[in-house]
Design a protein around this motif. Structure first.
Motif, mmCIF file in Angstrom:
data_model
loop_
_atom_site.group_PDB
_atom_site.id
_atom_site.type_symbol
_atom_site.label_atom_id
_atom_site.label_comp_id
_atom_site.label_asym_id
_atom_site.label_seq_id
_atom_site.Cartn_x
_atom_site.Cartn_y
_atom_site.Cartn_z
ATOM 1 N N GLU A 10 0.833 -1.206 0.000
ATOM 2 C CA GLU A 10 0.000 0.000 0.000
ATOM 3 C C GLU A 10 0.866 1.254 0.000
ATOM 4 O O GLU A 10 0.585 2.222 -0.714
ATOM 5 C CB GLU A 10 -0.929 -0.011 1.219
ATOM 6 C CG GLU A 10 -2.059 -1.033 1.101
ATOM 7 C CD GLU A 10 -2.872 -1.170 2.377
ATOM 8 O OE1 GLU A 10 -3.947 -1.777 2.314
ATOM 9 O OE2 GLU A 10 -2.418 -0.679 3.432
ATOM 10 N N ARG A 11 1.904 1.242 0.812
ATOM 11 C CA ARG A 11 2.809 2.396 0.887
ATOM 12 C C ARG A 11 3.533 2.603 -0.444
ATOM 13 O O ARG A 11 3.686 3.731 -0.919
ATOM 14 C CB ARG A 11 3.827 2.167 2.003
ATOM 15 C CG ARG A 11 4.657 3.404 2.330
ATOM 16 C CD ARG A 11 5.848 3.068 3.197
ATOM 17 N NE ARG A 11 5.522 2.146 4.287
ATOM 18 C CZ ARG A 11 6.409 1.475 4.995
ATOM 19 N NH1 ARG A 11 7.708 1.598 4.684
ATOM 20 N NH2 ARG A 11 6.059 0.679 5.970
ATOM 21 N N ARG B 58 0.625 -2.289 -6.544
ATOM 22 C CA ARG B 58 -0.836 -2.268 -6.656
ATOM 23 C C ARG B 58 -1.357 -3.602 -7.170
ATOM 24 O O ARG B 58 -2.402 -4.098 -6.723
ATOM 25 C CB ARG B 58 -1.265 -1.131 -7.585
ATOM 26 C CG ARG B 58 -1.010 0.257 -7.020
ATOM 27 C CD ARG B 58 -1.557 1.344 -7.943
ATOM 28 N NE ARG B 58 -1.293 2.690 -7.445
ATOM 29 C CZ ARG B 58 -1.789 3.797 -7.969
ATOM 30 N NH1 ARG B 58 -2.608 3.723 -9.019
ATOM 31 N NH2 ARG B 58 -1.502 4.970 -7.460
ATOM 32 N N GLU C 78 1.120 3.972 -3.350
ATOM 33 C CA GLU C 78 0.391 5.224 -3.120
ATOM 34 C C GLU C 78 1.239 6.432 -3.530
ATOM 35 O O GLU C 78 2.412 6.534 -3.184
ATOM 36 C CB GLU C 78 0.006 5.337 -1.638
ATOM 37 C CG GLU C 78 -0.857 6.537 -1.322
ATOM 38 C CD GLU C 78 -1.263 6.589 0.147
ATOM 39 O OE1 GLU C 78 -1.842 7.601 0.557
ATOM 40 O OE2 GLU C 78 -0.977 5.615 0.873
#
Length: 204
Positions: free
Chosen positions: A67-68, A90, A71
């Protein structure tokens, strides 16, 4: 030594290829803390660290890293390998949800089947949303992989419906009606799969 950071990263890759995931996790963790920012490899290293965590069964840690990594603000999109790594992260998030989807097995009787279908459809939608985020990243290779996965997911869903175990104790007529109901559920899903694959071919 000037080449020490590069050597450390390459060592992590070698350990990853060798299946030494614990050692790879330690190596990438060290590189991420000490050298990744200076060498412009934060996302690339985070990707590999997340993959090592996933192989070690640490799903939550891997998910957090992916996720980090994936993003960023549209106006400050990464470039080159960092963009590829963000899109890949992703994609990994989508794959994790897709793995959850595959674990849901359709079983009779009809009431249970309907409940499981709803669960499967909900997880499928979540996975589709994540793969759509991969396409939005704008990296051609991973966008193509994500569109293929969306089409493949819906095709698998339609197949799972059509091949769902039939309830016991039904007459021949009741079995025919049951099969027709399954087909009516599967056909729109097959159309969704086709749409995704046509969009993929349009990107080639």
């Amino acid at each position: 030594h000037k080449r020490a950071p590069e050597a450390l990263f390459l060592a992590g890759l070698a350990l990853e290829r060798a299946g030494s995931h614990k050692q790879a996790e330690r190596t990438f963790s060290s590189y991420l803390k000490r050298h990744a920012a200076k060498q412009g490899r934060v996302r690339e290293c985070t990707l590999h660290l997340g993959q090592a965590m996933l192989k070690l069964g640490r799903r939550k840690s891997a998910q957090s890293l992916f996720e980090r990594c994936g993003e960023y603000r549209p106006r400050s999109a990464p470039k080159g390998f960092e963009l590829a790594s963000a899109a890949h992260c992703r994609f990994m998030l989508g794959e994790m949800v897709f793995d959850d989807y595959k674990k849901i097995k359709l079983r009779p009787p009809k009431r249970r089947l309907v409940k499981l279908l709803k669960q499967k459809a909900t997880v499928l939608k979540k996975a589709e949303s994540l793969f759509t985020g991969v396409v939005a990243a704008g990296h051609m290779e991973w966008a193509s992989a994500a569109l293929f996965r969306i089409g493949d997911m819906y095709a698998q869903f339609a197949t799972a419906i059509l091949q769902a175990p039939l309830p016991k104790g039904l007459s021949q007529r009741e079995l025919e009606v049951y099969r027709q109901e399954l087909q009516s559920l599967a056909f729109p899903i097959e159309d969704k799969a086709l749409t995704a694959l046509v969009e993929l071919l349009g990107k080639k």
